[in-house]
Design a protein around this motif. Structure first.
Motif, PDB file in Angstrom:
ATOM      1  N   ALA A 133      -1.570  90.415  28.828  1.00 35.85           N
ATOM      2  CA  ALA A 133      -0.680  89.444  28.823  1.00 35.85           C
ATOM      3  C   ALA A 133      -1.141  88.470  27.634  1.00 35.85           C
ATOM      4  CB  ALA A 133      -1.083  88.374  29.605  1.00 35.85           C
ATOM      5  N   GLU A 134      -2.418  88.335  27.555  1.00 36.01           N
ATOM      6  CA  GLU A 134      -2.431  88.007  25.504  1.00 36.01           C
ATOM      7  C   GLU A 134      -1.649  88.975  24.698  1.00 36.01           C
ATOM      8  OE1 GLU A 134      -6.671  87.504  23.526  1.00 36.01           O
ATOM      9  OE2 GLU A 134      -6.643  88.734  24.974  1.00 36.01           O
ATOM     10  N   ILE A 135      -1.742  90.072  25.208  1.00 36.65           N
ATOM     11  CA  ILE A 135      -0.661  90.919  24.000  1.00 36.65           C
ATOM     12  C   ILE A 135       0.368  90.665  23.734  1.00 36.65           C
ATOM     13  CG2 ILE A 135      -0.132  93.221  23.150  1.00 36.65           C
ATOM     14  CD1 ILE A 135      -2.619  94.492  24.014  1.00 36.65           C
ATOM     15  N   LYS A 136       1.439  90.086  24.939  1.00 41.71           N
ATOM     16  CA  LYS A 136       2.418  89.575  24.950  1.00 41.71           C
ATOM     17  C   LYS A 136       2.381  88.456  23.606  1.00 41.71           C
ATOM     18  CE  LYS A 136       4.888  89.730  29.087  1.00 41.71           C
ATOM     19  NZ  LYS A 136       5.433  89.356  29.980  1.00 41.71           N
ATOM     20  N   ARG A 137       1.372  87.538  24.470  1.00 43.23           N
ATOM     21  CA  ARG A 137       1.893  86.182  23.457  1.00 43.23           C
ATOM     22  C   ARG A 137       1.688  86.332  22.191  1.00 43.23           C
ATOM     23  NH1 ARG A 137       0.588  80.591  24.775  1.00 43.23           N
ATOM     24  NH2 ARG A 137       2.240  81.434  26.619  1.00 43.23           N
ATOM     25  N   LEU A 138       0.576  87.050  21.706  1.00 38.13           N
ATOM     26  CA  LEU A 138       0.257  87.420  20.232  1.00 38.13           C
ATOM     27  C   LEU A 138       2.070  87.849  19.729  1.00 38.13           C
ATOM     28  CD1 LEU A 138      -3.278  89.034  20.182  1.00 38.13           C
ATOM     29  CD2 LEU A 138      -2.476  86.610  19.454  1.00 38.13           C
TER      30      LEU A 138
END
Length: 615
Positions: free
Chosen positions: A502-507
């Motif tokens: 989820a964090e990678i998608k936001r980044l």
């Protein structure tokens, strides 16, 4: 409020003044209730000697009747003043609660505007209980709430922001106007759903020809004429029959009336469906028209100086008629339509096709003012969003309007603090990052030291700045920025999404923002802390280089001192800053003051020892 008087002192004086007035008016109202009761008792006592015994003339009954009406009128005026005093007291009480930090749960929280995919709304707590929106919102219409939410979610161009700043500054100094608008409606905080009104106003007309209205008029005249021609002889016969005369023939001469009713019924069956649909569609969005008309009428009384407010005032005159008057016309139509449910009115109204005439009246109103409604509601929404920001500015006079500068990415703030924290307890820090100087801060420190709060403080103040509001700082300069934040990432078992994914998608989304026309201000909390140290170090360095190469500026927080060494690879483009903590009497203590350089120690071992673990 005088120039030297704080909002808290001013609100307290007003609160106590109106609370005393409310108490006095309630006491006066109770006394008038007893006076009305006494006059009614006197009237009853005089009724027997005046009407039956002849001791006094019946004309004496006029005295208590006139006295009762006069006292009732005075009583109603006192009740209106009492209601306004109570609501004014509530208005200032809520203001004192906001200033004391006890405002959570007292206003609209904007939860309906939450968007998990927005690049910063959830991370900066823009919506929901205890949110920035709840603290700011003073809107009385759903359109005003939506406009304020839009301004918080979508940054405006600097030229628009400057116009808003001037408008907010002007409204900030008009507390009486904001008070009058807050007191409209049945209660403090009641809102109008203007969306349904706009949808109805934009709907194409259904009744496009006028001849059914002419037929309804003609049938109504025939119905009344034939009914009168039948009823008059019947009433005459009824009087003679009561005196012992001829036998009453009830249906004599009723034939023309019944024929007219049959024709009317056929017409109603053919045309009634359209009429009912128009009245139904027109009735649903009109329940709160009174409040909207009140808002419009109050705004029409004002003369503004700032360009933005003058533009909104001009928009209210688009149809060549006062919008409050036009809304009042529609309100009267709706009120008459709702009266049709009364049994007597239904019978008489059906005879003259009142529903058909009301439907055509609604259609004529929509044809004349439908396009203007959209403009009126939009102008009110803009004004309410500005008024919300103005209330915030009024209650926080030490906050300043930021200065926007053209050129590369820039954020330079002195004495920055979170606007939802108490002014007395919030610790202020300076923040300065720019495209041509230090573009990246890596913020290190232990848990609870203030790292995430610094990111939210920076982000929320930039949101306020880009909306046209003052910021919690002693000074701020910035360029037009686009915020991208990764601070509150949530995994999802249902969607099969881990925290890291989820964090990678936001980044990825934040990197994509760099392709836009605005430079990005990125705020990354504990970057890639869901992976191993080696991957985290390499991945974080690559992401930060990509963001900086895309013209972005920003801050990253971390516990991992290995990430602090990324600055060594950036030269003057990056810098380390940190928060410190220390143990005091076995407990962690923080001063929340930002310092240069990376943090030199952690607190995990000391904290574990403090609770009795052997390490």
């Amino acid at each position: 409020m005088s120039a030297l008087e704080s909002p808290a002192v001013s609100y307290r004086k007003q609160f106590e003044s109106f609370e005393r007035l409310s108490t006095q008016l309630r006491q006066r109202s109770r006394r008038l209730s007893w006076v009305r009761l006494a006059i009614a008792a006197i009237a009853i006592a005089l009724a027997w000697p005046a009407l039956f015994s002849g001791l006094i003339g019946a004309r004496w009954l006029w005295l208590p009747a006139v006295g009762f009406v006069l006292v009732a009128l005075v009583h109603e005026g006192v009740e209106r003043r009492c209601r306004r005093a109570r609501r004014t007291t509530e208005y200032y009480r809520q203001g004192l609660d906001r200033l004391a930090g006890d405002w959570i749960g007292q206003g609209p929280d904007g939860a309906r505007f939450e968007d998990a995919d927005h690049p910063y709304a959830a991370d900066l707590d823009l919506f929901g209980r205890g949110s920035l929106f709840e603290h700011l919102c003073a809107a009385r219409t759903a359109g005003g709430e939506s406009r304020l939410a839009d301004w918080l979610q979508n940054a405006a161009e600097p030229v628009i922001v400057r116009d808003r700043q001037h408008a907010v500054a002007e409204l900030r100094d008009r507390p009486d106007l904001r008070l009058d608008l807050a007191l409209l409606g049945d209660r403090i905080g009641s809102t109008v759903d203007t969306g349904r009104l706009v949808k109805w106003a934009e709907t194409p007309a259904v009744l496009t020809t006028s001849w059914p209205c002419w037929i309804a008029t003609a049938l109504g005249i025939v119905n009344v004429a034939t009914f009168t021609a039948w009823l008059a002889p019947v009433l005459h016969q009824a009087v003679e029959a009561a005196q012992g005369g001829e036998v009453l023939e009830l249906f004599k001469g009723a034939g023309p009336f019944f024929v007219a009713l049959v024709v009317s019924g056929l017409f109603a069956a053919w045309h009634g469906a359209e009429t009912r649909r128009i009245l139904h569609d027109g009735d649903r969005p009109q329940h709160d028209l009174g409040l909207l008309a009140g808002v419009l009428e109050r705004l029409q009384q004002e003369r503004f100086k700032s360009a933005e407010l003058q533009r909104l005032a001009e928009a209210l005159r688009i149809a060549g008629v006062a919008p409050s008057r036009a809304i009042a016309q529609l309100t009267r139509i709706v009120q008459i339509e709702q009266s049709r449910h009364n049994a007597i009115f239904a019978a008489l109204g059906g005879m003259v096709f009142a529903a058909t005439h009301l439907a055509y009246a609604m259609e004529r109103w929509r044809a004349q003012y439908g396009r203007a409604v959209v403009v009126w509601v939009d102008a009110v929404a803009c004004f309410e969003a500005l008024s919300s920001l103005a209330r915030h500015a009024h209650e926080n006079p030490e906050d300043v309007f930021p200065v926007f500068e053209d050129g590369p990415a820039l954020l330079d703030a002195k004495g920055l603090a979170h606007p939802l924290l108490s002014i007395e307890t919030a610790v202020r820090n300076d923040v300065s990052i720019a495209r041509n100087a230090q573009r990246l801060w890596i913020v290190s420190g232990s848990n609870m030291a203030g790292k995430s709060t610094l990111l939210r403080t920076t982000g929320v103040n930039v949101v306020l700045a880009l909306a046209g509001a003052p910021v919690r700082a002693s000074a701020m300069r910035l360029s037009a920025l686009q915020i991208g934040a990764s601070m509150r990432i949530v995994d999802s078992l249902r969607d099969g999404t881990s925290h890291l994914y989820a964090e990678i998608k936001r980044l990825r989304c934040i990197v994509d923002l760099c392709k836009g026309s605005r430079p990005v201000l990125f705020l990354l909390d504990e970057l890639l802390h869901g992976t191993n140290s080696s991957d985290r170090r390499a991945g974080a360095a690559a992401i930060l280089r990509t963001l900086l190469d895309g013209g972005a500026i920003g801050m990253v927080t971390t516990h991992d001192l290995a990430l602090a060494k990324i600055v060594d690879e950036l030269g003057d483009a990056g810098a380390n800053v940190h928060f410190v903590d220390h143990m005091r009497d076995g407990e962690l203590a923080f001063d929340y003051t930002l310092r240069s350089g990376p943090v030199q120690k952690g607190n995990a071992l000391e904290l574990m020892r403090a609770i009795g673990l052997e390490v």
